[in-house]
Design a protein around this motif. Structure first.
Motif, PDB file in Angstrom:
ATOM      1  N   UNK A 188       0.816  -1.216   0.000  1.00 16.16           N
ATOM      2  CA  UNK A 188       0.000   0.000   0.000  1.00 16.16           C
ATOM      3  C   UNK A 188       0.856   1.276   0.000  1.00 16.16           C
ATOM      4  N   UNK A 189       1.756   1.472   0.990  1.00 19.16           N
ATOM      5  CA  UNK A 189       2.564   2.714   0.944  1.00 19.16           C
ATOM      6  C   UNK A 189       3.510   2.760  -0.256  1.00 19.16           C
ATOM      7  N   UNK A 190       4.031   1.597  -0.670  1.00 23.92           N
ATOM      8  CA  UNK A 190       4.951   1.564  -1.808  1.00 23.92           C
ATOM      9  C   UNK A 190       4.233   2.023  -3.077  1.00 23.92           C
ATOM     10  N   UNK A 191       3.054   1.487  -3.328  1.00 25.35           N
ATOM     11  CA  UNK A 191       2.294   1.843  -4.535  1.00 25.35           C
ATOM     12  C   UNK A 191       1.837   3.288  -4.475  1.00 25.35           C
ATOM     13  N   UNK A 192       1.427   3.733  -3.295  1.00 22.21           N
ATOM     14  CA  UNK A 192       1.014   5.129  -3.135  1.00 22.21           C
ATOM     15  C   UNK A 192       2.173   6.074  -3.433  1.00 22.21           C
ATOM     16  N   UNK A 193       3.362   5.723  -2.934  1.00 16.11           N
ATOM     17  CA  UNK A 193       4.541   6.555  -3.191  1.00 16.11           C
ATOM     18  C   UNK A 193       4.871   6.609  -4.680  1.00 16.11           C
TER      19      UNK A 193
END
Length: 265
Positions: free
Chosen positions: A66-71
């Motif tokens: 989730x945070x990786x894709x959002x970044x």
């Protein structure tokens, strides 16, 4: 179909499929009209890199995806806005980076390659209660963002006029990219990395061929394909995610034939 509804796993699959289709159908109109199909693929592969990182670190894969894709989604938008490069170029850079990182993380995650395959192809019929809560949460977030959808649609169909009317188009681009990232991550567990982009492209493409009410037709195509695909999966023992995508492709083919033989719009 009524017989299948007697099974709890099918009930969860149906609910998850409908929720993901609702997400995909709502976003597909923007993806197709803004020509962001490649962004769907890029973010799907970013999600897989996050999953591979989670497997490597022995953590819950989706918590890191989730945070990786959002970044990555925000970085693509930032590079496009600040560098003058075209969006597909920015996506291509981060697409390649994500695939490379995913390969490295997966190579180091010894013993977890089999788990990674589940994220590549998804397993709609293996959806658990936690997956349903995650998808439902993203749907509720989309409802909270409904006041912005009119402005997003305005910029989608006439970006220059929206800028002239002082609509914060740049901010909305970031919000749309972020929401696309969230939707893709929760859908990966259900549909799989290799197929999730289809949920963002095919319904909108089919609706554009036929629909006078673009958004409404997109949702109709998305939900109909999910019902048809899940039923085919249950009857024929096919992979559920693949069955839904095949149903989407079938409906797109029918829409194309209708348009082609009626002389187009």
């Amino acid at each position: 179909m009524l017989e299948a509804l007697g099974y709890p796993f099918f009930q969860r699959a149906l609910l998850a499929g409908l929720l993901v289709s609702l997400l995909g159908g709502a976003l597909s109109a923007f993806v197709v009209q803004r020509r962001l199909s490649f962004l769907g693929d890029g973010l799907a592969h970013a999600a897989f890199a996050g999953v591979a990182l989670g497997l490597f670190l022995r953590e819950e894969p989706l918590y890191l995806a989730l945070p990786f894709t959002l970044a990555v989604a925000l970085a693509i938008t930032y590079v496009k806005e600040r560098s003058g490069l075209s969006e597909d170029t920015a996506i291509g850079v981060f697409f390649a980076l994500s695939v490379a990182l995913g390969a490295v993380f997966l190579a180091k995650a010894r013993g977890y390659v089999g788990d990674a395959m589940g994220y590549l192809f998804g397993s709609l019929l293996a959806v658990g209660p936690g997956d349903l809560w995650a998808v439902g949460g993203v749907v509720l977030l989309g409802l909270a963002l409904l006041p912005l959808w009119g402005a997003l649609a305005y910029a989608t169909f006439d970006r220059e006029l929206a800028l002239a009317d002082r609509v914060p188009v740049g901010l909305h681009d970031y919000l749309l990219s972020a929401y696309l990232a969230l939707a893709l991550v929760v859908a990966v567990k259900v549909v799989g990395v290799l197929l999730v982009a289809a949920f963002l492209v095919i319904p909108g493409a089919a609706a554009r061929l036929l629909g006078r009410t673009f958004a409404g037709m997109t949702l109709l195509f998305a939900l109909s394909a999910t019902l048809l695909g899940l039923y085919a999966s249950f009857l024929l023992d096919w992979p559920s995610g693949a069955s839904v995508v095949l149903a989407q492709a079938l409906l797109f083919g029918l829409a194309f034939l209708k348009t082609a033989f009626s002389g187009g719009k």
